[in-house]
Scaffold this motif. Structure first.
Motif, PDB file in Angstrom:
ATOM      1  N   TRP A 192      -6.538  -6.703  -1.914  1.00  0.00           N
ATOM      2  CA  TRP A 192      -5.551  -5.654  -2.157  1.00  0.00           C
ATOM      3  C   TRP A 192      -6.023  -4.382  -1.459  1.00  0.00           C
TER       4      TRP A 192
ATOM      5  N   PHE B 286      -0.025  -0.638  -2.997  1.00  0.00           N
ATOM      6  CA  PHE B 286      -0.943  -1.708  -2.605  1.00  0.00           C
ATOM      7  C   PHE B 286      -0.186  -2.773  -1.814  1.00  0.00           C
TER       8      PHE B 286
ATOM      9  N   HIS C 237      -9.486  -1.435  -5.269  1.00  0.00           N
ATOM     10  CA  HIS C 237      -9.297  -2.413  -4.193  1.00  0.00           C
ATOM     11  C   HIS C 237      -9.904  -3.746  -4.618  1.00  0.00           C
TER      12      HIS C 237
END
Length: 768
Positions: A506, A582, A605
């Motif tokens: 992501w 994202f 992330h």
């Protein structure tokens, strides 16, 4: 016998994590509250009497950690406790005292320990009072209240009040739940006790008493899912239920569990050829004598939540909590059954058919499962809520029940303050309850801060600096060890990471723009390899679909022979409709190619991999960031994030983070067109979200969390300090000024963190 009569607004029966959080929440909301607990300490299964570590969503979902009162407690415990965390058996009295300290310090809260409810009085469909006895004090209490919350686990109060309840498992024919047995039964999950062993530094003998169970068959352990994952603490699989009744036969179960625990230790010390050497210097230090329960009565509420609600992530209008533990249904009988819990019995295969159907969440939990359908002023919170047996497999874990407890206590106080029946808690009242929970630090997956009273939402936000994200790689370092310990960093470097399954990273992007993206790969063959790559949209960091219905870009990457090669994808992608969100970078399957983890984690992330059936799950044990580089650098930690309404990574990073190349002090500023009258300022800081509580070290204070900070207001042409704090390590801080201040701007300045180079804030709220 001495008799005492007392009257309260809210009476909470049961002082486990659900009950404790319910009582504290009710009292903090202004209700005169009484908490009744039948043990000498708070905490229930998590206490030093039973010693089960609280579990929750973060065990399976990065950034899934529960917040609110439970977070406040666990952050405090880690900050002050010298003891390391083991899964079971190592909880000490520091945890008990953290809870006791909060109870003593909470205004409007009274409590009675060592006190058992004996009877209830019901009038006109309402619970009027309860009677309870204080052990060793020859004292009987009669306590009246306006709202009662049954957090006894066994649903003792609800049962005495005549409420309908269920026991055992629903059959497949009733709801067609994936985990339901074909036929309904009275089987429940069992009770457990734990032990603790101590390393004496020299060989220590052990002789089991004659009445202990004697084990001679290694298959009982190694082929039936009873693994020895730790030699110094207890095992969840030391469990007995069926054929015993987990309520009425609790003492028989305790004795049988003691016999088995001594027999298991005897096997480890004297018979198991693999364990004899490992346990040679260990002495048995403690065996629990209060069984921890998993299941008994489930009280029927105004909604009966089933497994489909969990697997489909049903969005409830009255969502007040969330869960994310897997559907964890232990085999009835425990030690007396042919195998242990199914996931353990198959070796915790993370991609099996059973794993695919058991992995769930994060999902929302509705208010109505905590409101009795039979007694109009009775609520429930904990493992006795209105759910099926299959749904109980996930909602029963303690961090989840703590969230339900906070919602129940807050809801009870709200209903009383607004002169509502519990059945009236819908529409605008549920919205108000949700906004109160969010303001008090809770997280709701499908709702965000929309508090009209929050002045910060009207402000223009700026900051002294903002971090630019170029990516991270195998050589990146987290010198604070805030995300991974030094040992974990070193272990990750040595780990092989072949692409045996699809894997996704992501990445937070700004304004829908990527010129190039690169990944750090190793080709372990003797010729170039091909790997499919694509970028797909995702709704949030827990959107685990391998196919989300659209593809922004795709290609095939050629990976040259060699180790740690950066492979570039010049995609020149731009889509202004995506905005700041994202996306997922997904690589396909090629076992000859490794995609390496970065040696640090970029906040928010996360990574996941394909577990089969179109579903992904968190990658490795923390869902940490994989190695990637991106151009242009992404400004995904902008100041405006502090009023996004969400206090953790979800659809975006939702966090302001300063440029780590700029030295502290760093600030974030709120400015209004016209002066505002401000009396309260709340701030939510980062930390204690990524991983499960048990992964944090003794005396842990999250490096990301601001340690020293000031809040200033601009008045009479100059900045004036109105709040100054040193030594903070809590996530949520609330400051109330002695009197309101008139200003058109405020700023929060971080002068020191608990270790991180950047200052960071998730949310700032302001109230008049």
């Amino acid at each position: 016998m001495k008799s005492i009569q007392q009257e309260f607004d809210v009476v909470v029966c049961g002082g486990g994590l659900a009950g404790f959080c319910a009582a504290v929440a009710s009292a903090r909301s202004g209700a005169k509250t009484c908490l009744i607990q039948d043990r000498p300490v708070f905490g229930g299964n998590s206490s030093s009497e039973i010693r089960v570590t609280p579990h929750g969503a973060a065990n399976f979902h990065a950034y899934g950690r529960e917040t609110g009162i439970i977070s406040e407690l666990l952050i405090e415990e880690r900050a002050v406790n010298h003891e390391k965390i083991r899964e079971n058996g190592w909880t000490n009295s520091v945890w008990d005292m953290v809870m006791y300290d909060m109870a003593v310090k909470t205004p409007n809260l009274s409590f009675h320990l060592n006190t058992s409810v004996n009877s209830v009085q019901v009038k006109d469909g309402k619970l009027a009072s309860i009677k309870a006895t204080i052990a060793n004090a020859e004292t009987e209490l009669e306590i009246t209240g306006h709202i009662f919350i049954d957090c006894t686990g066994d649903g003792v109060v609800a049962d005495m009040a005549g409420c309908e309840w269920r026991w055992g498992s629903e059959g497949r024919d009733e709801f067609n739940e994936p985990h339901a047995p074909l036929a309904a039964s009275s089987d429940t999950m069992g009770n457990s006790i734990h032990f603790r062993a101590k390393d004496m530094g020299r060989p220590v003998p052990f002789k089991a008493p004659d009445w202990a169970v004697h084990h001679e068959d290694a298959d009982f352990f190694y082929k039936q899912g009873r693994t020895f994952y730790d030699t110094e603490s207890g095992y969840w699989w030391i469990e007995i239920g069926v054929p015993y009744n987990t309520v009425y036969d609790n003492e028989n179960i305790r004795h049988e569990l003691t016999r088995h625990t001594l027999g298991i230790w005897d096997w480890m010390k004297n018979r198991d050829p693999l364990l004899k050497e490992k346990t040679a210097n260990l002495a048995l230090d403690w065996i629990g004598q209060v069984p921890g329960k998993r299941e008994s009565r489930r009280i029927i509420g105004r909604y009966f939540m089933n497994e489909h609600d969990i697997q489909n992530r049903t969005v409830f209008e009255d969502e007040i909590a969330y869960g994310g533990w897997f559907v964890d249904l232990h085999t009835p009988g425990g030690l007396l059954a042919p195998t242990a819990e199914p996931a353990s019995a198959e070796g915790y295969n993370e991609t099996s058919e059973y794993a695919q159907k058991s992995y769930c969440g994060p999902y929302g939990i509705p208010f109505r499962i905590m409101v009795s359908k039979d007694i109009s002023n009775l609520m429930m919170a904990g493992r006795n809520v209105s759910v099926t047996h299959a749904a109980l497999g996930t909602v029963r874990v303690m961090s989840t029940t703590a969230l339900m407890g906070q919602a129940a206590g807050t809801g009870a106080a709200y209903a009383l303050k607004n002169r509502l029946d519990l059945s009236d808690m819908s529409g605008e009242h549920i919205v108000n309850l949700q906004q109160t929970l969010l303001r008090d630090g809770c997280f709701l997956p499908n709702y965000k801060n929309e508090d009209a009273m929050d002045l910060a939402k009207q402000a223009v936000i700026s900051a002294s600096s903002t971090a630019s994200i170029h990516g991270v790689g195998p050589d990146s370092r987290d010198f604070t060890f805030g995300f991974r310990s030094k040992a974990e960093q070193e272990a990750r470097k040595k780990k092989a990471e072949p692409l045996t399954f699809k894997r996704g990273q992501w990445i937070a992007i700004e304004k829908g723009s990527i010129e190039t993206i690169s990944v750090c790969l190793s080709n372990n063959s003797d010729r170039p390899q091909q790997i499919a790559a694509k970028i797909i949209p995702v709704d949030h960091i827990w959107d685990y679909r391998t196919d989300t219905g659209a593809v922004y870009a795709e290609t095939t990457l050629t990976v040259p022979v060699g180790k740690y090669v950066w492979v570039e994808w010049p995609l020149n992608w731009f889509d202004p409709t995506v905005g700041s969100h994202f996306i997922q970078l997904q690589l396909g399957v090629n076992p000859l190619v490794e995609w390496h983890s970065a040696n640090t984690i970029l906040p928010g992330h996360v990574s996941a991999y394909d577990m089969g059936n179109g579903k992904m799950r968190r990658y490795l044990n923390d869902g940490g960031t994989l190695s990637y580089r991106i151009a242009p650098a992404q400004q995904c930690y902008g100041a405006a994030n502090v009023t996004s309404g969400v206090t953790r990574p979800q659809q975006y990073t939702n966090m302001w983070m300063s440029d780590p190349t700029h030295p502290l002090e760093q600030y974030v500023q709120l400015q209004w067109e016209q002066p505002q009258s401000i009396r309260e300022i709340h701030a939510t800081f980062p930390g204690h979200l990524l991983q499960e509580y048990h992964r944090y070290e003794p005396f842990y204070r999250d490096p990301q969390c601001p340690k020293n900070y000031t809040i200033e207001a601009y008045t009479d042409g100059q900045w004036m300090t109105i709040i100054s704090v040193e030594g903070n390590y809590q996530r949520l801080v609330k400051h109330t000024l002695d009197q309101a201040i008139q200003t058109d701007r405020i700023r929060l300045t971080v002068s020191a963190t608990n270790g991180d180079q950047s200052a960071a804030v998730y949310e700032i709220r302001c109230y008049s």
